[in-house]
Design a protein around this motif. Structure first.
Motif, PDB file in Angstrom:
ATOM      1  N   ASP A   1     -10.068  -2.407  21.657  1.00  0.00           N
ATOM      2  CA  ASP A   1     -10.340  -1.107  21.394  1.00  0.00           C
ATOM      3  C   ASP A   1      -9.987   0.365  20.957  1.00  0.00           C
ATOM      4  N   ALA A   2      -8.921   0.108  21.235  1.00  0.00           N
ATOM      5  CA  ALA A   2      -8.422   1.507  20.401  1.00  0.00           C
ATOM      6  C   ALA A   2      -7.488   1.496  18.918  1.00  0.00           C
ATOM      7  N   ALA A   3      -8.908   0.465  18.275  1.00  0.00           N
ATOM      8  CA  ALA A   3      -8.516   1.066  17.215  1.00  0.00           C
ATOM      9  C   ALA A   3      -8.302   2.103  16.379  1.00  0.00           C
ATOM     10  N   GLU A   4     -10.260   2.754  16.563  1.00  0.00           N
ATOM     11  CA  GLU A   4      -9.586   4.681  16.742  1.00  0.00           C
ATOM     12  C   GLU A   4      -8.700   5.343  16.412  1.00  0.00           C
ATOM     13  N   ARG A   5      -7.794   4.971  17.478  1.00  0.00           N
ATOM     14  CA  ARG A   5      -6.916   5.545  18.047  1.00  0.00           C
ATOM     15  C   ARG A   5      -5.366   5.444  16.891  1.00  0.00           C
ATOM     16  N   ILE A   6      -5.613   4.303  16.906  1.00  0.00           N
ATOM     17  CA  ILE A   6      -4.857   3.602  15.531  1.00  0.00           C
ATOM     18  C   ILE A   6      -4.620   4.180  14.274  1.00  0.00           C
ATOM     19  N   LEU A   7      -5.993   4.879  14.262  1.00  0.00           N
ATOM     20  CA  LEU A   7      -6.259   4.725  12.702  1.00  0.00           C
ATOM     21  C   LEU A   7      -5.835   6.447  12.899  1.00  0.00           C
ATOM     22  N   GLU A   8      -5.759   7.051  14.175  1.00  0.00           N
ATOM     23  CA  GLU A   8      -5.912   8.867  14.154  1.00  0.00           C
ATOM     24  C   GLU A   8      -4.495   8.491  14.438  1.00  0.00           C
ATOM     25  N   ASP A   9      -3.802   7.604  14.484  1.00  0.00           N
ATOM     26  CA  ASP A   9      -2.176   7.915  14.995  1.00  0.00           C
ATOM     27  C   ASP A   9      -1.783   7.951  13.401  1.00  0.00           C
ATOM     28  N   HIS A  10      -2.094   6.878  12.739  1.00  0.00           N
ATOM     29  CA  HIS A  10      -1.579   6.838  11.361  1.00  0.00           C
ATOM     30  C   HIS A  10      -2.232   8.016  10.221  1.00  0.00           C
ATOM     31  N   GLY A  11      -2.724   8.769  10.563  1.00  0.00           N
ATOM     32  CA  GLY A  11      -3.585  10.273   9.564  1.00  0.00           C
ATOM     33  C   GLY A  11      -4.873   9.187   8.981  1.00  0.00           C
ATOM     34  N   LEU A  12      -5.231   8.570   9.614  1.00  0.00           N
ATOM     35  CA  LEU A  12      -6.439   8.035   9.016  1.00  0.00           C
ATOM     36  C   LEU A  12      -7.888   7.974   9.622  1.00  0.00           C
ATOM     37  N   THR A  13      -8.959   7.809   8.961  1.00  0.00           N
ATOM     38  CA  THR A  13     -10.410   8.000   9.406  1.00  0.00           C
ATOM     39  C   THR A  13     -10.321   6.546   9.016  1.00  0.00           C
ATOM     40  N   VAL A  14     -11.645   6.097   9.704  1.00  0.00           N
ATOM     41  CA  VAL A  14     -12.384   4.927  10.080  1.00  0.00           C
ATOM     42  C   VAL A  14     -12.547   4.379   7.932  1.00  0.00           C
ATOM     43  N   GLU A  15     -13.515   5.634   7.903  1.00  0.00           N
ATOM     44  CA  GLU A  15     -13.344   5.499   6.124  1.00  0.00           C
ATOM     45  C   GLU A  15     -11.942   5.962   4.515  1.00  0.00           C
ATOM     46  N   GLN A  16     -11.184   5.889   5.137  1.00  0.00           N
ATOM     47  CA  GLN A  16      -9.704   6.187   4.622  1.00  0.00           C
ATOM     48  C   GLN A  16      -9.179   4.764   4.369  1.00  0.00           C
ATOM     49  N   PHE A  17      -9.298   4.093   6.108  1.00  0.00           N
ATOM     50  CA  PHE A  17      -8.507   2.503   6.319  1.00  0.00           C
ATOM     51  C   PHE A  17      -9.925   1.312   5.727  1.00  0.00           C
ATOM     52  N   GLU A  18     -10.903   1.854   5.466  1.00  0.00           N
ATOM     53  CA  GLU A  18     -11.900   0.661   4.716  1.00  0.00           C
ATOM     54  C   GLU A  18     -11.578   0.597   3.363  1.00  0.00           C
ATOM     55  N   GLN A  19     -11.329   1.933   2.552  1.00  0.00           N
ATOM     56  CA  GLN A  19     -10.910   2.767   1.404  1.00  0.00           C
ATOM     57  C   GLN A  19     -10.010   2.127   1.053  1.00  0.00           C
ATOM     58  N   MET A  20      -8.399   1.656   2.121  1.00  0.00           N
ATOM     59  CA  MET A  20      -7.376   1.510   1.133  1.00  0.00           C
ATOM     60  C   MET A  20      -7.929  -0.148   1.912  1.00  0.00           C
ATOM     61  N   MET A  21      -8.485  -0.555   2.507  1.00  0.00           N
ATOM     62  CA  MET A  21      -8.373  -2.842   2.457  1.00  0.00           C
ATOM     63  C   MET A  21      -9.198  -2.973   1.336  1.00  0.00           C
ATOM     64  N   TYR A  22      -9.936  -2.000   0.531  1.00  0.00           N
ATOM     65  CA  TYR A  22     -10.740  -2.296  -0.795  1.00  0.00           C
ATOM     66  C   TYR A  22      -9.981  -1.898  -1.909  1.00  0.00           C
ATOM     67  N   ASP A  23      -9.624  -1.539  -2.268  1.00  0.00           N
ATOM     68  CA  ASP A  23      -8.121  -0.867  -2.422  1.00  0.00           C
ATOM     69  C   ASP A  23      -7.371  -2.174  -2.849  1.00  0.00           C
ATOM     70  N   ILE A  24      -6.444  -2.900  -1.272  1.00  0.00           N
ATOM     71  CA  ILE A  24      -6.074  -3.462  -1.887  1.00  0.00           C
ATOM     72  C   ILE A  24      -6.698  -5.298  -2.547  1.00  0.00           C
ATOM     73  N   SER A  25      -8.029  -4.964  -1.969  1.00  0.00           N
ATOM     74  CA  SER A  25      -8.652  -6.727  -1.715  1.00  0.00           C
ATOM     75  C   SER A  25      -9.324  -6.266  -2.987  1.00  0.00           C
ATOM     76  N   ALA A  26      -8.749  -5.585  -3.859  1.00  0.00           N
ATOM     77  CA  ALA A  26      -9.717  -5.278  -5.168  1.00  0.00           C
ATOM     78  C   ALA A  26      -8.167  -5.541  -6.736  1.00  0.00           C
ATOM     79  N   ASP A  27      -6.995  -6.091  -6.104  1.00  0.00           N
ATOM     80  CA  ASP A  27      -6.208  -5.829  -6.369  1.00  0.00           C
ATOM     81  C   ASP A  27      -5.931  -7.254  -5.987  1.00  0.00           C
ATOM     82  N   PRO A  28      -5.486  -9.103  -6.938  1.00  0.00           N
ATOM     83  CA  PRO A  28      -4.708  -9.655  -6.739  1.00  0.00           C
ATOM     84  C   PRO A  28      -3.369  -9.723  -5.778  1.00  0.00           C
ATOM     85  N   ASP A  29      -3.055  -9.340  -6.476  1.00  0.00           N
ATOM     86  CA  ASP A  29      -0.922  -8.737  -6.528  1.00  0.00           C
ATOM     87  C   ASP A  29      -1.079  -7.561  -5.033  1.00  0.00           C
TER      88      ASP A  29
END
Length: 95
Positions: free
Chosen positions: A56-84
């Motif tokens: 329930d605190a996902a947006e606040r957690i992302l804000e605390d880490h200096g990220l928007t939802v979109e930025q976190f999604e992009q981070m996860m996409y980048d990670i998933s696109a690289d096998p290592d």
């Protein structure tokens, strides 16, 4: 036309100069890139664990880490696109 040719020549010189970097410098750059990669994965794991603990605190957690939802999604996409990165992320979550 002469200006375009000059810009093309400068661009080619920069590319050639970059490709001719000495070995120790390339090794240092690889180490820096690996450290940055580890930082990204560790950050993603930390955020994912925090969200898992309190969804329930996902947006606040992302804000605390200096990220928007979109930025976190992009981070996860980048990670998933690289096998290592994906393996490192999965290992981080398993710890």
């Amino acid at each position: 036309m002469r200006r375009a040719g000059l810009l093309l020549l400068i661009g080619c010189c920069l590319i050639v100069a970059g490709c001719a970097a000495p070995e120790p410098e390339q090794a240092a750059q690889s180490t820096v890139a690996a450290d940055a990669t580890n930082d990204v994965v560790q950050r993603a794991v930390e955020i994912a664990r925090a969200i898992e603990a309190d969804p329930d605190a996902a947006e606040r957690i992302l804000e605390d880490h200096g990220l928007t939802v979109e930025q976190f999604e992009q981070m996860m996409y980048d990670i998933s696109a690289d096998p290592d990165l994906s393996k490192a992320y999965e290992a981080g979550l398993a710890e």
